[in-house]
Scaffold this motif. Structure first.
Motif, mmCIF file in Angstrom:
data_model
loop_
_atom_site.group_PDB
_atom_site.id
_atom_site.type_symbol
_atom_site.label_atom_id
_atom_site.label_comp_id
_atom_site.label_asym_id
_atom_site.label_seq_id
_atom_site.Cartn_x
_atom_site.Cartn_y
_atom_site.Cartn_z
ATOM 1 N N SER A 1 -65.451 6.336 -18.060
ATOM 2 C CA SER A 1 -66.558 6.747 -17.200
ATOM 3 C C SER A 1 -67.082 8.128 -17.553
ATOM 4 C CB SER A 1 -66.109 6.740 -15.729
ATOM 5 O OG SER A 1 -64.973 7.573 -15.556
ATOM 6 N N SER A 2 -66.431 8.823 -18.511
ATOM 7 C CA SER A 2 -66.897 10.180 -18.808
ATOM 8 C C SER A 2 -66.521 10.686 -20.192
ATOM 9 C CB SER A 2 -66.349 11.167 -17.767
ATOM 10 O OG SER A 2 -64.929 11.238 -17.831
ATOM 11 N N LEU A 3 -65.469 10.165 -20.799
ATOM 12 C CA LEU A 3 -64.994 10.721 -22.062
ATOM 13 C C LEU A 3 -65.950 10.398 -23.207
ATOM 14 C CD1 LEU A 3 -61.174 9.917 -21.792
ATOM 15 C CD2 LEU A 3 -62.365 12.033 -21.194
ATOM 16 N N SER A 4 -66.008 11.282 -24.190
ATOM 17 C CA SER A 4 -66.988 11.182 -25.266
ATOM 18 C C SER A 4 -66.771 9.950 -26.137
ATOM 19 C CB SER A 4 -66.918 12.440 -26.142
ATOM 20 O OG SER A 4 -67.698 12.281 -27.305
ATOM 21 N N ILE A 5 -67.786 9.104 -26.213
ATOM 22 C CA ILE A 5 -67.742 7.951 -27.109
ATOM 23 C C ILE A 5 -67.739 8.423 -28.563
ATOM 24 C CG2 ILE A 5 -69.029 5.915 -27.899
ATOM 25 C CD1 ILE A 5 -67.556 5.546 -25.240
ATOM 26 N N ASN A 6 -68.505 9.475 -28.868
ATOM 27 C CA ASN A 6 -68.493 10.014 -30.229
ATOM 28 C C ASN A 6 -67.111 10.535 -30.604
ATOM 29 O OD1 ASN A 6 -71.224 9.516 -30.749
ATOM 30 N ND2 ASN A 6 -71.862 11.471 -29.879
ATOM 31 N N GLY A 7 -66.472 11.236 -29.680
ATOM 32 C CA GLY A 7 -65.141 11.762 -29.949
ATOM 33 C C GLY A 7 -64.120 10.665 -30.148
ATOM 34 N N LEU A 8 -64.171 9.640 -29.310
ATOM 35 C CA LEU A 8 -63.258 8.507 -29.458
ATOM 36 C C LEU A 8 -63.528 7.768 -30.762
ATOM 37 C CD1 LEU A 8 -63.324 7.153 -25.781
ATOM 38 C CD2 LEU A 8 -61.417 8.348 -26.888
ATOM 39 N N ALA A 9 -64.809 7.615 -31.106
ATOM 40 C CA ALA A 9 -65.178 6.896 -32.334
ATOM 41 C C ALA A 9 -64.603 7.585 -33.562
ATOM 42 C CB ALA A 9 -66.696 6.784 -32.443
ATOM 43 N N ARG A 10 -64.530 8.910 -33.531
ATOM 44 C CA ARG A 10 -64.004 9.636 -34.684
ATOM 45 C C ARG A 10 -62.523 9.368 -34.917
ATOM 46 N NH1 ARG A 10 -68.069 13.501 -33.127
ATOM 47 N NH2 ARG A 10 -66.703 14.507 -31.601
ATOM 48 N N GLU A 11 -61.855 8.795 -33.939
ATOM 49 C CA GLU A 11 -60.434 8.466 -34.060
ATOM 50 C C GLU A 11 -60.218 7.048 -34.588
ATOM 51 O OE1 GLU A 11 -58.120 10.685 -33.480
ATOM 52 O OE2 GLU A 11 -59.444 12.222 -32.620
ATOM 53 N N LEU A 12 -61.305 6.310 -34.832
ATOM 54 C CA LEU A 12 -61.207 4.897 -35.204
ATOM 55 C C LEU A 12 -61.613 4.658 -36.651
ATOM 56 C CD1 LEU A 12 -62.773 3.383 -31.948
ATOM 57 C CD2 LEU A 12 -60.334 3.676 -32.494
ATOM 58 N N ARG A 13 -61.149 3.533 -37.193
ATOM 59 C CA ARG A 13 -61.465 3.176 -38.576
ATOM 60 C C ARG A 13 -62.837 2.506 -38.696
ATOM 61 N NH1 ARG A 13 -58.927 -0.658 -40.462
ATOM 62 N NH2 ARG A 13 -57.635 -1.388 -38.726
ATOM 63 N N ARG A 14 -63.284 1.851 -37.625
ATOM 64 C CA ARG A 14 -64.569 1.152 -37.660
ATOM 65 C C ARG A 14 -65.444 1.621 -36.488
ATOM 66 N NH1 ARG A 14 -60.839 -2.821 -38.886
ATOM 67 N NH2 ARG A 14 -60.894 -3.715 -36.797
ATOM 68 N N PRO A 15 -65.895 2.874 -36.537
ATOM 69 C CA PRO A 15 -66.673 3.414 -35.416
ATOM 70 C C PRO A 15 -67.987 2.674 -35.186
ATOM 71 C CG PRO A 15 -66.795 4.879 -37.323
ATOM 72 C CD PRO A 15 -65.739 3.851 -37.630
ATOM 73 N N GLN A 16 -68.501 2.012 -36.225
ATOM 74 C CA GLN A 16 -69.764 1.280 -36.070
ATOM 75 C C GLN A 16 -69.605 0.076 -35.145
ATOM 76 O OE1 GLN A 16 -67.903 1.393 -38.779
ATOM 77 N NE2 GLN A 16 -67.655 -0.678 -39.633
ATOM 78 N N ASN A 17 -68.365 -0.373 -34.947
ATOM 79 C CA ASN A 17 -68.091 -1.532 -34.086
ATOM 80 C C ASN A 17 -67.646 -1.121 -32.679
ATOM 81 O OD1 ASN A 17 -68.645 -3.010 -36.341
ATOM 82 N ND2 ASN A 17 -66.713 -4.124 -36.391
ATOM 83 N N PHE A 18 -67.851 0.143 -32.332
ATOM 84 C CA PHE A 18 -67.341 0.690 -31.071
ATOM 85 C C PHE A 18 -68.496 1.147 -30.185
ATOM 86 C CE2 PHE A 18 -65.612 4.570 -28.843
ATOM 87 C CZ PHE A 18 -64.821 3.876 -27.940
ATOM 88 N N VAL A 19 -68.403 0.834 -28.883
ATOM 89 C CA VAL A 19 -69.448 1.177 -27.923
ATOM 90 C C VAL A 19 -68.801 1.443 -26.568
ATOM 91 C CG1 VAL A 19 -69.873 -1.191 -27.110
ATOM 92 C CG2 VAL A 19 -71.767 0.463 -27.137
ATOM 93 N N GLY A 20 -69.490 2.167 -25.714
ATOM 94 C CA GLY A 20 -69.033 2.350 -24.345
ATOM 95 C C GLY A 20 -69.627 1.289 -23.433
ATOM 96 N N LEU A 21 -68.778 0.661 -22.619
ATOM 97 C CA LEU A 21 -69.230 -0.260 -21.571
ATOM 98 C C LEU A 21 -68.645 0.239 -20.259
ATOM 99 C CD1 LEU A 21 -68.850 -3.886 -23.045
ATOM 100 C CD2 LEU A 21 -70.961 -2.570 -22.709
ATOM 101 N N HIS A 22 -69.420 1.004 -19.527
ATOM 102 C CA HIS A 22 -68.949 1.619 -18.297
ATOM 103 C C HIS A 22 -69.267 0.710 -17.116
ATOM 104 C CE1 HIS A 22 -69.443 5.100 -15.176
ATOM 105 N NE2 HIS A 22 -68.320 4.415 -15.002
ATOM 106 N N PHE A 23 -68.263 -0.046 -16.679
ATOM 107 C CA PHE A 23 -68.387 -0.895 -15.500
ATOM 108 C C PHE A 23 -68.186 -0.037 -14.246
ATOM 109 C CE2 PHE A 23 -67.474 -3.829 -18.848
ATOM 110 C CZ PHE A 23 -67.961 -5.064 -18.464
ATOM 111 N N PHE A 24 -68.684 -0.541 -13.119
ATOM 112 C CA PHE A 24 -68.597 0.206 -11.873
ATOM 113 C C PHE A 24 -67.704 -0.519 -10.865
ATOM 114 C CE2 PHE A 24 -72.016 1.988 -14.108
ATOM 115 C CZ PHE A 24 -72.130 3.303 -13.690
ATOM 116 N N ASN A 25 -67.078 0.272 -10.035
ATOM 117 C CA ASN A 25 -66.081 -0.213 -9.083
ATOM 118 C C ASN A 25 -66.731 -0.407 -7.708
ATOM 119 O OD1 ASN A 25 -63.592 -0.777 -7.915
ATOM 120 N ND2 ASN A 25 -63.011 1.358 -7.709
ATOM 121 N N PRO A 26 -66.550 -1.592 -7.069
ATOM 122 C CA PRO A 26 -65.832 -2.771 -7.560
ATOM 123 C C PRO A 26 -66.721 -3.602 -8.489
ATOM 124 C CG PRO A 26 -66.601 -3.155 -5.329
ATOM 125 C CD PRO A 26 -66.988 -1.751 -5.662
ATOM 126 N N VAL A 27 -66.149 -4.089 -9.576
ATOM 127 C CA VAL A 27 -66.926 -4.788 -10.600
ATOM 128 C C VAL A 27 -67.662 -6.014 -10.049
ATOM 129 C CG1 VAL A 27 -66.825 -5.975 -12.828
ATOM 130 C CG2 VAL A 27 -65.448 -3.917 -12.445
#
Length: 286
Positions: free
Chosen positions: A122-148
């Motif tokens: 819900s807040s952490l950097s998608i760019n920062g997380l992507a830099r930790e992955l081998r396939r950042p092009q296949n990574f996206v944020g999907l922020h669902f809301f509570n209650p889903v």
């Protein structure tokens, strides 16, 4: 891809309240679901959460499918090897940077080259997380809301390395779930958390300063601004510990306007976490 616009097999890492809600949403849309938890006891609890949501959906007529049909498409386990068959896996673990990175890296080891990976952060950097992955092009944020099940919004967070194809496909997933997508470029707190937390923190300061009671502050936003739920009640539903974590992150990235009020820090220290603990800004014991 199936006719419902997402892979026929979808994985969820984490079967807590959010993970179970995400699993339930994809189940109702026709996918086969694999929920992975940390151990057998947690897996059983996750299954019970999802099955409870299925039952409620059937009771209110939200689906024409029966319980047996839906539960037959649900697998819950502590073994992540089933992720190899998933075209999409959504990470839904708590908002802790190290835990997120470790979890996402672990999922990626199981995924096929063409499979997609999403974070429900819900807040952490998608760019920062992507830099930790081998396939950042296949990574996206999907922020669902509570209650889903009740929420009609999903925030699609596009990172600098997210492929154009994935950004478009993710909007299709949201539509297939019967929800509305808002697309934002990665920034601290995205759009929804940044605005929601800003309002909630100011409401807390008003309580702290004795401006008005939590009930009256919430009523002002519900009746005056047509918010469906006031900012303090929403904080209780989300969890005060979750709100504190987001505020700490936004404070570190965006500055003093997101500094968490002392009342929030004190309540979390006392274990007053909102509905899940029975006490937050409101009493939930009843």
């Amino acid at each position: 891809m199936t006719e419902v616009n997402f892979p026929s097999r979808v994985g969820i890492l984490g079967g807590g309240r959010m993970g179970a809600g995400i699993a339930h949403a994809f189940l109702l849309a026709g996918a086969h679901i694999l929920v992975v938890e940390r151990d057998a006891v947690s897996a059983q609890a996750a299954r019970e959460r999802v099955e409870s949501a299925i039952t409620k959906s059937i009771e209110r007529g939200a689906t024409g499918a029966g319980f047996a049909e839906l539960s037959a498409r649900l697998s819950v386990t502590a073994d992540p090897d089933g992720f190899t068959e998933c075209g999409l896996v959504v990470e839904a673990v708590p908002e802790d940077w190290e835990l997120k990175v470790r979890s996402l890296r672990g999922i990626e080891e199981w995924l096929g080259e063409d499979a997609f990976l999403a974070s429900n952060t819900s807040s952490l950097s998608i760019n920062g997380l992507a830099r930790e992955l081998r396939r950042p092009q296949n990574f996206v944020g999907l922020h669902f809301f509570n209650p889903v099940p009740a929420s009609t919004l999903i925030e699609v967070v596009v990172g600098e390395q997210t492929s154009v194809e994935l950004a478009a496909v993710a909007k299709g997933w949201v539509a297939a779930l019967g929800k509305t997508a808002v697309v934002v470029n990665d920034a601290p707190g995205f759009a929804s958390s940044r605005l929601g937390v800003a309002i909630a923190l100011e409401a807390m300061r008003m309580v702290e300063e004795g401006v008005a009671s939590p009930e009256d502050i919430d009523a002002a936003m519900v009746l005056g601004y047509k918010h469906p739920t006031g900012p303090l009640r929403t904080t209780d539903l989300v969890g005060l510990d979750v709100r504190l974590g987001i505020a700490d992150y936004l404070h570190s990235t965006l500055g003093e306007r997101f500094a968490p009020p002392q009342i929030l820090k004190d309540k979390v220290a006392r274990g007053e976490l909102g509905r899940k603990s029975g006490q937050g800004f409101f009493d939930w014991t009843a």
